[in-house]
Design a protein around this motif. Structure first.
Motif, PDB file in Angstrom:
ATOM      1  N   ASN A  13       0.807  -1.217   0.000  1.00  0.00           N
ATOM      2  CA  ASN A  13       0.000   0.000   0.000  1.00  0.00           C
ATOM      3  C   ASN A  13       0.839   1.265   0.000  1.00  0.00           C
ATOM      4  O   ASN A  13       0.605   2.166  -0.801  1.00  0.00           O
ATOM      5  CB  ASN A  13      -0.954   0.010   1.188  1.00  0.00           C
ATOM      6  N   ARG A  14       1.786   1.331   0.893  1.00  0.00           N
ATOM      7  CA  ARG A  14       2.610   2.542   1.030  1.00  0.00           C
ATOM      8  C   ARG A  14       3.316   2.876  -0.268  1.00  0.00           C
ATOM      9  O   ARG A  14       3.444   4.032  -0.642  1.00  0.00           O
ATOM     10  CB  ARG A  14       3.611   2.356   2.171  1.00  0.00           C
ATOM     11  N   ASN A  15       3.756   1.846  -0.984  1.00  0.00           N
ATOM     12  CA  ASN A  15       4.533   2.074  -2.196  1.00  0.00           C
ATOM     13  C   ASN A  15       3.712   1.956  -3.484  1.00  0.00           C
ATOM     14  O   ASN A  15       4.263   2.070  -4.572  1.00  0.00           O
ATOM     15  CB  ASN A  15       5.714   1.097  -2.235  1.00  0.00           C
ATOM     16  N   GLY A  16       2.412   1.720  -3.344  1.00  0.00           N
ATOM     17  CA  GLY A  16       1.559   1.618  -4.531  1.00  0.00           C
ATOM     18  C   GLY A  16       2.048   0.563  -5.509  1.00  0.00           C
ATOM     19  O   GLY A  16       2.044   0.770  -6.720  1.00  0.00           O
ATOM     20  N   LEU A  17       2.444  -0.600  -4.987  1.00  0.00           N
ATOM     21  CA  LEU A  17       3.064  -1.631  -5.821  1.00  0.00           C
ATOM     22  C   LEU A  17       2.068  -2.440  -6.648  1.00  0.00           C
ATOM     23  O   LEU A  17       2.465  -3.142  -7.572  1.00  0.00           O
ATOM     24  CB  LEU A  17       3.901  -2.575  -4.946  1.00  0.00           C
ATOM     25  N   VAL A  18       0.801  -2.352  -6.308  1.00  0.00           N
ATOM     26  CA  VAL A  18      -0.223  -3.052  -7.077  1.00  0.00           C
ATOM     27  C   VAL A  18      -1.279  -2.022  -7.472  1.00  0.00           C
ATOM     28  O   VAL A  18      -1.786  -1.290  -6.625  1.00  0.00           O
ATOM     29  CB  VAL A  18      -0.880  -4.196  -6.265  1.00  0.00           C
ATOM     30  N   LEU A 115       6.666  -9.337  -4.418  1.00  0.00           N
ATOM     31  CA  LEU A 115       6.568  -7.968  -4.897  1.00  0.00           C
ATOM     32  C   LEU A 115       6.858  -6.970  -3.774  1.00  0.00           C
ATOM     33  O   LEU A 115       7.585  -6.001  -3.959  1.00  0.00           O
ATOM     34  CB  LEU A 115       5.155  -7.720  -5.445  1.00  0.00           C
ATOM     35  N   ALA A 116       6.315  -7.235  -2.597  1.00  0.00           N
ATOM     36  CA  ALA A 116       6.508  -6.337  -1.474  1.00  0.00           C
ATOM     37  C   ALA A 116       7.919  -6.381  -0.900  1.00  0.00           C
ATOM     38  O   ALA A 116       8.408  -5.384  -0.366  1.00  0.00           O
ATOM     39  CB  ALA A 116       5.513  -6.672  -0.360  1.00  0.00           C
ATOM     40  N   HIS A 117       8.590  -7.519  -1.027  1.00  0.00           N
ATOM     41  CA  HIS A 117       9.881  -7.688  -0.347  1.00  0.00           C
ATOM     42  C   HIS A 117      11.072  -7.794  -1.299  1.00  0.00           C
ATOM     43  O   HIS A 117      12.165  -8.142  -0.851  1.00  0.00           O
ATOM     44  CB  HIS A 117       9.810  -8.909   0.577  1.00  0.00           C
ATOM     45  N   GLN A 118      10.856  -7.478  -2.560  1.00  0.00           N
ATOM     46  CA  GLN A 118      11.988  -7.512  -3.477  1.00  0.00           C
ATOM     47  C   GLN A 118      12.923  -6.354  -3.172  1.00  0.00           C
ATOM     48  O   GLN A 118      12.501  -5.292  -2.741  1.00  0.00           O
ATOM     49  CB  GLN A 118      11.509  -7.465  -4.933  1.00  0.00           C
TER      50      GLN A 118
END
Length: 122
Positions: A13-18, A115-118
Motif C-alpha cells: 500500500n505505502r509504495n503503490g506496488l499493485v 513484490l513487497a519484499h523484493q
C-alpha cells in the motif's frame, strides 16, 4: 539501528506496488502438497473466476480487505480468501498454515509477498 520490518500489506500500500483493479491468480502449487489435489479438483469443478481476485486500492480505509474475489464479488484479506477457498475445497474443519501473500500472483508471475519484499535494483 536495524531498519523496522514492515508487513506485506503495508509495503504494498505505502509504495503503490499493485494497481487497483490488477488481476491476481491463485497459485495452487504453493499449497502444501498433501492438499493440492483436492484444491485443484475443487477449482476444476468451479467456474474459472474462482481462481482470480482483483486488487482493490483502498489505502485510506482502515481495513485490509484488498482482494475482491472474482467468483463472488466479496472483499477479503489475502489470508482470508485463501482460508475461505480451503474450507470450501477441503471442508470447514480443515486448517492449513500458509501466508495468503504467497498464494496470489500478478500477471507477471510474482507473488504479492515477493513484490513487497523484493530488493530495489541499483
Amino acid at each position: 539501528m536495524p531498519a523496522k520490518k514492515t508487513d506485506t500489506y503495508s509495503t504494498l500500500n505505502r509504495n503503490g506496488l499493485v494497481v487497483s483493479g490488477s488481476v491476481l491468480e491463485l497459485h495452487v502449487d504453493v499449497f502444501p502438497a498433501v492438499h493440492r489435489p483436492a484444491i485443484k479438483a475443487w477449482l476444476a469443478e468451479m467456474p474459472p473466476s474462482a481462481r482470480f481476485a482483483g486488487w482493490v486500492d483502498e489505502r485510506y480505509v482502515l481495513n485490509r480487505h484488498q482482494l475482491r474475489w472474482a467468483f463472488d464479488g466479496s472483499k477479503y484479506t489475502a489470508a482470508g480468501l485463501v482460508a475461505h477457498i480451503v474450507h470450501r475445497a477441503l471442508g470447514p474443519n480443515q486448517e492449513i498454515t500458509i501466508s495468503g501473500w504467497h498464494l496470489w500472483i500478478t500477471s507477471g508471475g510474482t507473488s504479492l509477498f515477493e513484490l513487497a519484499h523484493q530488493r530495489p535494483k541499483n
